[in-house]
Scaffold this motif. Structure first.
Motif, PDB file in Angstrom:
ATOM      1  N   VAL A   6       0.836  -1.210   0.000  1.00 16.58           N
ATOM      2  CA  VAL A   6       0.000   0.000   0.000  1.00 16.58           C
ATOM      3  C   VAL A   6       0.862   1.248   0.000  1.00 16.58           C
ATOM      4  N   GLU A   7       1.937   1.251   0.823  1.00 23.65           N
ATOM      5  CA  GLU A   7       2.827   2.420   0.879  1.00 23.65           C
ATOM      6  C   GLU A   7       3.511   2.653  -0.456  1.00 23.65           C
ATOM      7  N   ALA A   8       3.938   1.552  -1.113  1.00 18.63           N
ATOM      8  CA  ALA A   8       4.571   1.701  -2.429  1.00 18.63           C
ATOM      9  C   ALA A   8       3.586   2.246  -3.453  1.00 18.63           C
ATOM     10  N   PHE A   9       2.330   1.806  -3.366  1.00 22.79           N
ATOM     11  CA  PHE A   9       1.310   2.304  -4.294  1.00 22.79           C
ATOM     12  C   PHE A   9       1.041   3.790  -4.068  1.00 22.79           C
ATOM     13  N   ILE A  10       0.987   4.199  -2.790  1.00 21.94           N
ATOM     14  CA  ILE A  10       0.745   5.613  -2.477  1.00 21.94           C
ATOM     15  C   ILE A  10       1.869   6.482  -3.015  1.00 21.94           C
ATOM     16  N   SER A  11       3.116   6.040  -2.809  1.00 24.43           N
ATOM     17  CA  SER A  11       4.262   6.830  -3.261  1.00 24.43           C
ATOM     18  C   SER A  11       4.331   6.915  -4.778  1.00 24.43           C
ATOM     19  N   SER A  12       3.901   5.861  -5.462  1.00 22.58           N
ATOM     20  CA  SER A  12       3.984   5.866  -6.920  1.00 22.58           C
ATOM     21  C   SER A  12       2.849   6.640  -7.572  1.00 22.58           C
ATOM     22  N   VAL A  13       1.741   6.807  -6.839  1.00 22.17           N
ATOM     23  CA  VAL A  13       0.582   7.477  -7.429  1.00 22.17           C
ATOM     24  C   VAL A  13       0.453   8.904  -6.954  1.00 22.17           C
TER      25      VAL A  13
END
Length: 518
Positions: A210-217
């Motif tokens: 989830v954290e990786a998705f937030i940072s990428s989006v």
């Protein structure tokens, strides 16, 4: 036509016709089997869980996603739902018992479509033999002859159902994730279906996913939003700030020498309460005039001759509390009287010799204050500061600060004469807690500038206060930092250091002010 329907009912009620017109719904035939529902890995490094309670009973029917049981790990309580439609046949783990990950929790009887059986029955055209696991439906008495329209219902499958196709459409409810990860995703508005499958076991979505998705989006969106909402704005410099611009550019023409030290205000601090308790009446605000003493009611000082009227003090120059600044200004002015060099200003070269400038020594000490105001930096001047009392200096500073706070600025040409002072004073300690500064001397600003910091208590272990053989291991003293810059074309470094020591002699020995200096 009226007798057609009763006749049809009569015909179909006879055993002879029913045997020949037997209707078998082979599509509804189902094979029942037992499935073992196992405790899945719920993440967070959990290897076992305790069954707190069962939400169903044995021999009861359940649907997919119905609550089965509630388990408790050492980190969280989780509700487990059924992956199948069926009947609970047996509990393999009782309430209060501990189950390992992968261990069976219960047996569920489910129905499986037998497509091969349907095909064979249709080809022979004969009725199948009834078995306990097969269901045969006959035409009911009131069943209409018309074919009912078929309705196709798309049922979602449980994530733990072996027949669930992970390649199909995924929703948030189908994604494998722990409750804490789901809560974290909801807080940040993240759809877990957009992340699945995750990096965990069996495609479980972890918090790091989830954290990786937030940072990428979110980062590109934030950058795009910032570029849309915020644009460069061109602001023209006002008259005051443009004057400061030109003065700072001209300051680069002056070679400057810096010097920093600290002064001891401990003795001044001891005298200050007495002076605050005896502020002359004409310096106090009108609303805080002290009551007359008992002696003044008994004896009139003006009985023989009228007492001279005190000087007129504007209301903006009145105060109720003195600070250390008037002491520092007074002692600095007295020190300047002992050093003519610091009462000098650079004069234009005489007409007969254009390459040789001169110094003009003033008979009085003129101090310039660097005053920060809402409309910019101003430099009002206090002329003849050596002749003013401590209370008069405090009143003058208070009045100038009041004029500077006005919008537009209330300072006039009289307050800021063209020739200015020979030393500028910047009280930076009134704003921040910095321990040092590098003040900038501008052309026309005299020969020196000093920045005064904030007074603070320190433990002094210098030779004066540290004598272990006498039982002295230091002393708490009030110190203030001062930083100087001088025009190195006129003032030598040794001269500045000696002048500061003269100033120190007056600051750290305020009793000398009683005798005065001429």
């Amino acid at each position: 036509m009226v007798l057609a329907r009763p006749l049809q009912r009569t015909l179909f009620r006879t055993s002879f016709l029913r045997s020949h017109f037997h209707v078998n719904h082979c599509l509804l035939a189902a094979q029942k089997s037992l499935r073992t529902f196992k405790l899945a890995d719920i993440g967070e490094g959990i290897t076992e869980c305790e069954i707190i309670r069962w939400a169903v009973k044995e021999q009861s029917a359940v649907q997919s996603f119905d609550p089965l049981c509630e388990v408790q790990s050492d980190k969280a309580s989780v509700e487990i739902t059924s992956p199948y439609d069926g009947v609970i046949k047996q509990f393999l783990v009782g309430e209060g018992e501990v189950a390992k990950v992968g261990q069976g929790l219960c047996l569920i009887e489910v129905e499986e479509d037998d497509s091969s059986h349907v095909e064979s029955t249709g080809s022979t055209g004969q009725s199948p033999v009834k078995t306990p696991t097969q269901v045969t439906h006959e035409v009911a008495e009131d069943t209409p002859t018309e074919a009912s329209p078929s309705v196709q219902v798309s049922l979602r499958k449980h994530p733990l159902d072996p027949t669930n196709d992970p390649s199909g459409t995924t929703t948030t409810d189908h994604v494998l994730a722990t409750p804490s990860v789901r809560h974290f995703a909801r807080q940040h508005g993240v759809d877990l279906a957009a992340i699945a499958p995750g990096s965990g076991r069996d495609g479980r979505v972890e918090k790091k996913d989830v954290e990786a998705f937030i940072s990428s989006v979110s980062v590109p969106d934030q950058v795009e939003t910032t570029s849309i909402q915020q644009e460069d704005v061109v602001v023209d410099l006002g008259r005051t700030r443009y004057g400061m611009w030109k003065a700072m550019v001209q300051s680069l023409e002056i070679p400057q020498f810096g010097y920093s030290t600290s002064l001891d205000l401990t003795r001044i601090h001891g005298v200050l309460p007495t002076l605050n308790a005896h502020i002359p009446t004409h310096y106090l605000p009108s609303a805080s005039t002290p009551s007359s003493s008992r002696i003044s009611h008994m004896v009139n000082p003006s009985a023989l001759y009228p007492v001279p009227q005190p000087p007129s003090v504007p209301e903006s120059g009145r105060f109720t509390k003195m600070t250390y600044l008037p002491f520092l200004l007074k002692t600095l002015a007295i020190s300047m009287m002992e050093w003519p060099l610091f009462r000098a200003s650079i004069s234009p070269a005489p007409a007969q010799d254009t390459n040789k400038p001169a110094l003009t020594i003033r008979p009085t000490t003129d101090l310039t204050l660097a005053l920060s105001t809402p409309t910019g930096l101003y430099t009002p001047t206090i002329p003849s500061a050596q002749s003013l009392s401590l209370h008069a200096l405090a009143s003058r500073v208070t009045h100038l600060a009041y004029l500077g706070r006005q919008v537009p600025c209330g300072l006039t040409v009289k307050d800021m004469p063209r020739r200015g002072g020979t030393i500028s004073v910047s009280n930076v300690g009134a704003i921040g807690k910095g321990e040092g500064a590098s003040p900038v001397l501008v052309p026309g600003g005299g020969v020196a500038i000093v920045a005064i910091g904030r007074a603070k208590w320190v433990w002094d272990v210098s030779d004066e206060f540290y004598r272990p053989e006498e039982g002295m291991e230091g002393e708490r003293r009030l110190k203030i930092d001062v930083s100087w810059s001088v025009d190195h074309r006129v003032v030598e470094g040794a001269e500045l250091a000696a002048f500061v020591e003269t100033w120190r002699g007056w600051v750290e020995n305020p009793e000398r002010l009683i005798a005065g200096a001429t």
